[in-house]
Scaffold this motif. Structure first.
Motif, PDB file in Angstrom:
ATOM      1  N   SER A   1      12.933  -7.125 -51.795  1.00  0.00           N
ATOM      2  CA  SER A   1      13.457  -6.365 -50.670  1.00  0.00           C
ATOM      3  C   SER A   1      14.811  -6.939 -50.272  1.00  0.00           C
ATOM      4  CB  SER A   1      12.493  -6.416 -49.476  1.00  0.00           C
ATOM      5  OG  SER A   1      12.387  -7.734 -48.982  1.00  0.00           O
ATOM      6  N   LEU A   2      15.607  -6.083 -49.673  1.00  0.00           N
ATOM      7  CA  LEU A   2      16.918  -6.471 -49.164  1.00  0.00           C
ATOM      8  C   LEU A   2      17.010  -6.063 -47.711  1.00  0.00           C
ATOM      9  CD1 LEU A   2      19.837  -5.351 -51.521  1.00  0.00           C
ATOM     10  CD2 LEU A   2      19.105  -7.645 -51.025  1.00  0.00           C
ATOM     11  N   GLN A   3      17.617  -6.904 -46.900  1.00  0.00           N
ATOM     12  CA  GLN A   3      17.958  -6.537 -45.531  1.00  0.00           C
ATOM     13  C   GLN A   3      19.455  -6.741 -45.382  1.00  0.00           C
ATOM     14  OE1 GLN A   3      15.315  -8.917 -42.967  1.00  0.00           O
ATOM     15  NE2 GLN A   3      14.790  -6.954 -42.042  1.00  0.00           N
ATOM     16  N   ALA A   4      20.153  -5.675 -45.023  1.00  0.00           N
ATOM     17  CA  ALA A   4      21.591  -5.749 -44.806  1.00  0.00           C
ATOM     18  C   ALA A   4      21.866  -5.854 -43.315  1.00  0.00           C
ATOM     19  CB  ALA A   4      22.275  -4.502 -45.376  1.00  0.00           C
ATOM     20  N   CYS A   5      22.831  -6.687 -42.981  1.00  0.00           N
ATOM     21  CA  CYS A   5      23.191  -6.910 -41.582  1.00  0.00           C
ATOM     22  C   CYS A   5      24.614  -6.437 -41.324  1.00  0.00           C
ATOM     23  CB  CYS A   5      23.102  -8.393 -41.249  1.00  0.00           C
ATOM     24  SG  CYS A   5      21.448  -9.063 -41.361  1.00  0.00           S
ATOM     25  N   THR A   6      24.953  -6.400 -40.075  1.00  0.00           N
ATOM     26  CA  THR A   6      26.339  -6.134 -39.688  1.00  0.00           C
ATOM     27  C   THR A   6      26.956  -7.448 -39.238  1.00  0.00           C
ATOM     28  OG1 THR A   6      25.688  -5.611 -37.411  1.00  0.00           O
ATOM     29  CG2 THR A   6      25.843  -3.765 -38.956  1.00  0.00           C
ATOM     30  N   GLN A   7      28.264  -7.504 -39.264  1.00  0.00           N
ATOM     31  CA  GLN A   7      29.045  -8.615 -38.733  1.00  0.00           C
ATOM     32  C   GLN A   7      28.715  -9.969 -39.352  1.00  0.00           C
ATOM     33  OE1 GLN A   7      29.307  -8.588 -34.476  1.00  0.00           O
ATOM     34  NE2 GLN A   7      29.114  -6.364 -34.386  1.00  0.00           N
ATOM     35  N   GLY A   8      28.346  -9.982 -40.628  1.00  0.00           N
ATOM     36  CA  GLY A   8      28.109 -11.242 -41.318  1.00  0.00           C
ATOM     37  C   GLY A   8      26.892 -12.018 -40.841  1.00  0.00           C
ATOM     38  N   ARG A   9      25.974 -11.363 -40.199  1.00  0.00           N
ATOM     39  CA  ARG A   9      24.817 -12.048 -39.619  1.00  0.00           C
ATOM     40  C   ARG A   9      23.688 -12.336 -40.607  1.00  0.00           C
ATOM     41  NH1 ARG A   9      24.610 -11.146 -34.030  1.00  0.00           N
ATOM     42  NH2 ARG A   9      26.270 -12.325 -33.093  1.00  0.00           N
TER      43      ARG A   9
ATOM     44  N   ALA B   1      15.407 -17.861 -41.779  1.00  0.00           N
ATOM     45  CA  ALA B   1      13.970 -17.632 -41.599  1.00  0.00           C
ATOM     46  C   ALA B   1      13.277 -17.432 -42.947  1.00  0.00           C
ATOM     47  CB  ALA B   1      13.744 -16.408 -40.712  1.00  0.00           C
ATOM     48  N   GLY B   2      14.015 -17.515 -44.023  1.00  0.00           N
ATOM     49  CA  GLY B   2      13.465 -17.341 -45.365  1.00  0.00           C
ATOM     50  C   GLY B   2      14.215 -16.259 -46.104  1.00  0.00           C
ATOM     51  N   GLY B   3      14.341 -16.424 -47.380  1.00  0.00           N
ATOM     52  CA  GLY B   3      15.057 -15.449 -48.192  1.00  0.00           C
ATOM     53  C   GLY B   3      16.291 -16.072 -48.818  1.00  0.00           C
ATOM     54  N   ILE B   4      16.935 -15.307 -49.650  1.00  0.00           N
ATOM     55  CA  ILE B   4      18.109 -15.751 -50.391  1.00  0.00           C
ATOM     56  C   ILE B   4      19.316 -15.034 -49.810  1.00  0.00           C
ATOM     57  CG2 ILE B   4      19.198 -15.815 -52.670  1.00  0.00           C
ATOM     58  CD1 ILE B   4      16.183 -15.457 -53.713  1.00  0.00           C
ATOM     59  N   HIS B   5      20.266 -15.811 -49.305  1.00  0.00           N
ATOM     60  CA  HIS B   5      21.454 -15.225 -48.688  1.00  0.00           C
ATOM     61  C   HIS B   5      22.466 -14.865 -49.768  1.00  0.00           C
ATOM     62  CE1 HIS B   5      25.332 -15.737 -46.261  1.00  0.00           C
ATOM     63  NE2 HIS B   5      24.803 -14.567 -45.987  1.00  0.00           N
ATOM     64  N   LEU B   6      22.832 -13.598 -49.820  1.00  0.00           N
ATOM     65  CA  LEU B   6      23.895 -13.132 -50.723  1.00  0.00           C
ATOM     66  C   LEU B   6      25.085 -12.779 -49.842  1.00  0.00           C
ATOM     67  CD1 LEU B   6      21.801 -10.861 -53.123  1.00  0.00           C
ATOM     68  CD2 LEU B   6      22.316 -13.297 -53.328  1.00  0.00           C
TER      69      LEU B   6
ATOM     70  N   VAL C   1      23.700  -9.647 -47.184  1.00  0.00           N
ATOM     71  CA  VAL C   1      22.296  -9.247 -47.235  1.00  0.00           C
ATOM     72  C   VAL C   1      21.410 -10.478 -47.427  1.00  0.00           C
ATOM     73  CG1 VAL C   1      22.790  -6.961 -48.219  1.00  0.00           C
ATOM     74  CG2 VAL C   1      22.234  -8.863 -49.741  1.00  0.00           C
ATOM     75  N   VAL C   2      20.131 -10.284 -47.149  1.00  0.00           N
ATOM     76  CA  VAL C   2      19.106 -11.282 -47.457  1.00  0.00           C
ATOM     77  C   VAL C   2      18.175 -10.650 -48.483  1.00  0.00           C
ATOM     78  CG1 VAL C   2      17.194 -12.654 -46.558  1.00  0.00           C
ATOM     79  CG2 VAL C   2      19.251 -12.313 -45.171  1.00  0.00           C
ATOM     80  N   LEU C   3      17.992 -11.342 -49.600  1.00  0.00           N
ATOM     81  CA  LEU C   3      17.125 -10.903 -50.688  1.00  0.00           C
ATOM     82  C   LEU C   3      15.824 -11.678 -50.596  1.00  0.00           C
ATOM     83  CD1 LEU C   3      16.583  -9.572 -53.514  1.00  0.00           C
ATOM     84  CD2 LEU C   3      17.771 -11.556 -54.496  1.00  0.00           C
ATOM     85  N   ARG C   4      14.716 -10.957 -50.688  1.00  0.00           N
ATOM     86  CA  ARG C   4      13.398 -11.612 -50.696  1.00  0.00           C
ATOM     87  C   ARG C   4      12.589 -11.081 -51.872  1.00  0.00           C
ATOM     88  NH1 ARG C   4      13.991 -10.718 -45.139  1.00  0.00           N
ATOM     89  NH2 ARG C   4      14.100 -12.660 -43.984  1.00  0.00           N
ATOM     90  N   PRO C   5      12.218 -11.974 -52.804  1.00  0.00           N
ATOM     91  CA  PRO C   5      11.252 -11.546 -53.809  1.00  0.00           C
ATOM     92  C   PRO C   5       9.974 -11.145 -53.080  1.00  0.00           C
ATOM     93  CG  PRO C   5      12.180 -13.693 -54.356  1.00  0.00           C
ATOM     94  CD  PRO C   5      12.619 -13.361 -52.975  1.00  0.00           C
ATOM     95  N   LEU C   6       9.277 -10.164 -53.576  1.00  0.00           N
ATOM     96  CA  LEU C   6       8.097  -9.647 -52.880  1.00  0.00           C
ATOM     97  C   LEU C   6       7.115 -10.755 -52.524  1.00  0.00           C
ATOM     98  CD1 LEU C   6       6.595  -7.159 -51.824  1.00  0.00           C
ATOM     99  CD2 LEU C   6       5.525  -6.979 -54.052  1.00  0.00           C
ATOM    100  N   GLU C   7       6.919 -11.683 -53.454  1.00  0.00           N
ATOM    101  CA  GLU C   7       5.943 -12.737 -53.184  1.00  0.00           C
ATOM    102  C   GLU C   7       6.367 -13.666 -52.043  1.00  0.00           C
ATOM    103  OE1 GLU C   7       8.457 -14.031 -56.761  1.00  0.00           O
ATOM    104  OE2 GLU C   7       7.479 -12.199 -56.126  1.00  0.00           O
ATOM    105  N   ASP C   8       7.628 -13.644 -51.652  1.00  0.00           N
ATOM    106  CA  ASP C   8       8.105 -14.474 -50.544  1.00  0.00           C
ATOM    107  C   ASP C   8       8.287 -13.706 -49.247  1.00  0.00           C
ATOM    108  OD1 ASP C   8       8.167 -16.604 -52.268  1.00  0.00           O
ATOM    109  OD2 ASP C   8      10.318 -16.469 -52.647  1.00  0.00           O
ATOM    110  N   ASP C   9       7.951 -12.419 -49.247  1.00  0.00           N
ATOM    111  CA  ASP C   9       8.130 -11.606 -48.039  1.00  0.00           C
ATOM    112  C   ASP C   9       7.208 -12.125 -46.937  1.00  0.00           C
ATOM    113  OD1 ASP C   9       7.962  -9.525 -46.058  1.00  0.00           O
ATOM    114  OD2 ASP C   9       8.894  -8.209 -47.535  1.00  0.00           O
ATOM    115  N   PRO C  10       7.765 -12.458 -45.774  1.00  0.00           N
ATOM    116  CA  PRO C  10       6.948 -13.007 -44.690  1.00  0.00           C
ATOM    117  C   PRO C  10       5.789 -12.106 -44.274  1.00  0.00           C
ATOM    118  CG  PRO C  10       9.272 -13.100 -44.108  1.00  0.00           C
ATOM    119  CD  PRO C  10       9.158 -12.348 -45.404  1.00  0.00           C
TER     120      PRO C  10
END
Length: 143
Positions: free
Chosen positions: A82-90, A97-102, A107-116
């Motif tokens: 999963s990916l979560q995209a933010c505004t303003q570089g947040r 809180a977990g995930g891979i910062h790109l 965006v924050v990338l989370r492999p499914l097995e690491d999804d909170p």
């Protein structure tokens, strides 16, 4: 509801294009070394943008991708992420809180097995019921 500026609209289009973004996701996923990208699909997207979202830099776009990866022997497996995209570089703050910062994509990338959310699922999902349901869907016994 706010009107999207050209940059945000272009960014959304780019993130929704599974073929355009797949290589970047593949290289960032843990365990992908030694595999090659064999395909990518966007399975779900959810957008929420408002004046408050933009002002606060909150996540505004949630995406779910399936990446097909082939190993040296040609065996293919699918990794969900999963990916979560933010505004303003947040996204950097969100990734704490977990995930891979790109950072290049904000965006924050989370492999499914690491999804909170999945860590909480075990508390309310009955494994025996899931097993029985999968067996019914497959019309065959499931080991």
């Amino acid at each position: 509801m706010t009107t999207l500026d050209r940059h945000t609209a272009s960014r959304i289009d780019h993130l929704l294009d599974a073929q355009a973004i797949a290589a970047r996701l593949h290289e960032a996923l843990p365990g992908s070394a030694g595999t090659r990208l064999a395909g990518a699909r966007l399975h779900q997207s959810r957008r929420r943008i408002s004046n408050k979202t933009e002002r606060d830099g909150a996540p505004f776009l949630d995406l779910a991708y399936a990446l097909d990866m082939a190993d040296d022997r040609g065996r293919t497996s699918t990794r969900w992420c999963s990916l979560q995209a933010c505004t303003q570089g947040r996204s950097a703050e969100l990734s704490r809180a977990g995930g891979i910062h790109l950072a290049d994509l904000d965006v924050v990338l989370r492999p499914l097995e690491d999804d909170p959310a999945l860590h909480q699922a075990a508390a309310f999902i009955d494994a025996a019921q899931v097993h029985a349901a999968v067996a019914r869907w497959c019309d065959a016994p499931v080991d």
